[in-house]
Write a protein that holds these residues in place. Structure first.
Motif, short mmCIF file in Angstrom:
data_model
loop_
_atom_site.label_atom_id
_atom_site.label_comp_id
_atom_site.label_asym_id
_atom_site.label_seq_id
_atom_site.Cartn_x
_atom_site.Cartn_y
_atom_site.Cartn_z
N LYS A 1 49.35 7.88 77.36
CA LYS A 1 48.99 7.85 78.78
C LYS A 1 48.74 6.43 79.25
CE LYS A 1 46.75 12.43 79.05
NZ LYS A 1 45.44 13.11 79.28
N HIS A 2 48.25 5.57 78.35
CA HIS A 2 47.90 4.21 78.73
C HIS A 2 48.93 3.19 78.26
CE1 HIS A 2 44.01 6.21 79.24
NE2 HIS A 2 43.71 5.23 80.07
N GLY A 3 50.16 3.67 77.98
CA GLY A 3 51.21 2.73 77.58
C GLY A 3 50.88 2.00 76.29
N PHE A 4 50.15 2.67 75.40
CA PHE A 4 49.73 2.12 74.10
C PHE A 4 48.85 0.89 74.25
CE2 PHE A 4 53.14 4.94 72.94
CZ PHE A 4 52.67 5.52 71.78
N ASN A 5 48.08 0.87 75.34
CA ASN A 5 47.06 -0.16 75.53
C ASN A 5 45.78 0.33 74.87
OD1 ASN A 5 44.68 -1.41 76.86
ND2 ASN A 5 46.24 -2.55 77.99
N ALA A 6 45.42 -0.27 73.76
CA ALA A 6 44.28 0.20 72.97
C ALA A 6 42.97 0.13 73.75
CB ALA A 6 44.16 -0.60 71.68
N THR A 7 42.84 -0.89 74.58
CA THR A 7 41.58 -1.04 75.33
C THR A 7 41.41 0.10 76.33
OG1 THR A 7 41.69 -3.44 75.10
CG2 THR A 7 40.26 -2.56 76.84
N ALA B 1 42.82 3.14 76.29
CA ALA B 1 42.60 4.40 75.57
C ALA B 1 41.19 4.46 75.01
CB ALA B 1 43.63 4.55 74.46
N ALA B 2 40.68 3.34 74.53
CA ALA B 2 39.34 3.31 73.93
C ALA B 2 38.28 3.65 74.96
CB ALA B 2 39.08 1.93 73.32
N GLU B 3 38.47 3.20 76.22
CA GLU B 3 37.48 3.50 77.26
C GLU B 3 37.39 5.01 77.49
OE1 GLU B 3 38.50 1.32 80.72
OE2 GLU B 3 37.98 -0.65 79.86
N VAL B 4 38.53 5.68 77.51
CA VAL B 4 38.53 7.14 77.72
C VAL B 4 37.93 7.85 76.51
CG1 VAL B 4 39.99 9.16 78.09
CG2 VAL B 4 40.52 7.00 79.26
N LEU B 5 38.26 7.36 75.31
CA LEU B 5 37.81 8.02 74.09
C LEU B 5 36.38 7.64 73.70
CD1 LEU B 5 41.08 7.56 71.99
CD2 LEU B 5 40.26 9.69 73.02
N CYS B 6 35.84 6.64 74.40
CA CYS B 6 34.48 6.16 74.11
C CYS B 6 34.35 5.64 72.67
CB CYS B 6 33.44 7.26 74.38
SG CYS B 6 33.42 7.81 76.10
N GLN C 1 39.27 -1.42 68.39
CA GLN C 1 39.74 -1.57 67.02
C GLN C 1 39.90 -0.22 66.34
OE1 GLN C 1 40.76 -4.49 65.96
NE2 GLN C 1 41.48 -3.53 64.07
N THR C 2 39.04 0.73 66.69
CA THR C 2 39.15 2.09 66.14
C THR C 2 40.48 2.71 66.56
OG1 THR C 2 36.76 2.35 66.20
CG2 THR C 2 38.07 4.36 66.05
N VAL C 3 40.85 2.50 67.82
CA VAL C 3 42.12 3.04 68.33
C VAL C 3 43.28 2.40 67.56
CG1 VAL C 3 43.64 3.17 70.35
CG2 VAL C 3 41.17 3.55 70.60
N ARG C 4 43.22 1.09 67.35
CA ARG C 4 44.31 0.42 66.64
C ARG C 4 44.41 0.94 65.21
NH1 ARG C 4 41.67 -4.08 69.24
NH2 ARG C 4 42.84 -4.66 71.14
N TYR C 5 43.27 1.20 64.57
CA TYR C 5 43.28 1.72 63.20
C TYR C 5 43.95 3.10 63.16
CZ TYR C 5 41.54 3.74 58.86
OH TYR C 5 41.45 4.37 57.63
#
Length: 427
Positions: free
Chosen positions: A371-377, A379-384, A388-392
């Motif tokens: 949904k975020h075009g593989f922008n980890a930052t 996606a991380a905001e939505v997932l809380c 770095q966790t998203v990238r892992y």
């Protein structure tokens, strides 16, 4: 001579002397001097009405003059007859003035004009009778009683005319609703009705075909008796779709149009299909039906101990309308649920092989990344979680799948499949 006023005395309220049928208190013999004066009075009353009520002045219309004369003649003859015989039938004169009121409504005139005409006629009749009674030396008590009888009789005739007027309006409204109902059926028919047929019925129904419209299907509400909501704007076509309340809204794309409608649907739940040209109303209905199943239950109306009806915490409580176009993935998946489930099992098999909690966590992460075009930052905001966790987790996903999960060509398919997989696994 005994009248209703003979027994009044100082201190008795005036209302105590009123009678429901004051003509009963006028001696019957008084009718003898009134009846010979009726022909002269008839012309005066008709001429006075046509002169003082412009809406009824129709120069050269002899037929209309005859109708007015006939109604006035019936009224005055019956008034004198009620004095001679208070038990005389009202049936004929009631029907005459019922028909007068009915005709006024059918010709599109206001009831106020008719009532004004009747008041003018009544005043002229009373003036004529009062002068004649005084000339004949009748006592003031009798003259007062004749005035009361005249006013009460006017009220009775006005009531008959108002009933006729109301009946005509009810019939016209019923016919208009029938025409609007036929138009709704034509618009929603499958296959669509020919455009010229829809235009003709639109003209008959008094509902101009809009450039675009949307169909709304409501979930039946307990206690509604199968009827739709009341108090809706007249711009809406209303009817039933397989026993369920159905509405057609013109020009739904206008600012705040749907929200305004929802505010009038307190206690109702439904769905609105996409805005389409009028000839494609059936398509809007199709998606409204399917989106309705996605709508949650509407909150029940407040009870006696709760907030005032239609309000919660001081704010107006409206209905719940699900917009089909805002739930495209869910609707597409519902249409092909079995196929999507089969394909998801194959394409997302690596997620099934992971531990249940881990598989679900990775699936949700992958969906948000897409949904975020593989922008980890983002996606991380939505997932809380930390970026770095998203990238892992993305690194894990790349290792699990034997194809490029970031390939734009398969992103839409993967997002739909991930929706299916997550729902199936309790996400």
């Amino acid at each position: 001579m005994t009248t209703a006023y003979d027994e009044t005395h100082p201190g008795t309220p005036v209302l105590d002397g009123l009678a429901d049928e004051p003509w009963r208190d006028v001696p019957a013999e008084e009718a003898r001097w009134m009846r010979p004066r009726l022909p002269e009075l008839l012309g005066v009353m008709v001429e006075g009405v046509l002169r003082h009520v412009p809406e009824y002045d129709r120069p050269g219309d002899a037929a209309y003059w005859r109708v007015a004369e006939a109604a006035v003649a019936h009224a005055m003859e019956h008034f004198v007859q009620m004095i001679a015989d208070p038990d005389a039938s009202w049936k004929e004169v009631y029907q005459v003035f019922f028909d007068v009121g009915y005709g006024e409504a059918m010709e599109g005139r206001s009831l106020e004009h008719l009532q004004n005409a009747m008041r003018v006629g009544s005043r002229l009749a009373w003036r004529h009778l009062a002068v004649e009674a005084e000339r004949l030396g009748r006592p003031p008590a009798l003259v007062s009683l004749l005035a009361e009888a005249n006013f009460a009789y006017l009220d009775a005739l006005a009531s008959a005319a108002a009933h006729g007027y109301a009946r005509a309006r009810e019939r016209a409204a019923g016919e208009r609703e029938q025409r609007r109902g036929r138009l709704l059926t034509l618009l929603l028919s499958d296959p669509p009705a020919p455009p010229e047929v829809a235009r003709e019925q639109s003209a008959r129904a008094g509902w101009p075909l809009p450039r675009r419209l949307a169909v709304i299907v409501l979930r039946p509400r307990p206690g509604s008796g199968g009827e739709g909501p009341a108090g809706l704007p007249p711009s809406l076509l209303t009817g039933l779709d397989h026993g369920r309340p159905c509405l057609v809204m013109p020009d739904p794309d206008g600012p705040g149009r749907v929200d305004e409608l929802a505010a009038t649907l307190a206690g109702w739940t439904g769905a609105i299909g996409p805005a389409v040209p009028a000839q494609e109303a059936g398509t809007s209905l199709l998606w409204a039906r399917r989106a309705r199943d996605l709508a949650p239950a509407a909150p029940p109306p407040s009870g006696p101990a709760g907030p005032a009806p239609g309000r919660t915490g001081g704010r107006r409580r409206g209905g719940l309308l699900v917009r089909a176009e805002e739930h495209l993935p869910s609707l597409l998946l519902r249409e092909g649920a079995s196929l999507a489930s089969i394909v998801a099992s194959r394409r997302l098999a690596p997620l099934d092989e992971a531990a249940p909690r881990q598989g679900l966590r990775l699936a949700v992460t992958l969906l948000e990344c897409m949904k975020h075009g593989f922008n980890a930052t983002g996606a991380a905001e939505v997932l809380c979680v930390h970026p770095q966790t998203v990238r892992y987790r993305l690194a894990q996903l790349h290792e699990m799948f034997d194809f490029d999960i970031e390939d734009p060509e398969i992103r839409l398919e993967m997002m739909l499949l991930l929706h299916t997989w997550i729902q199936r696994n309790g996400g």
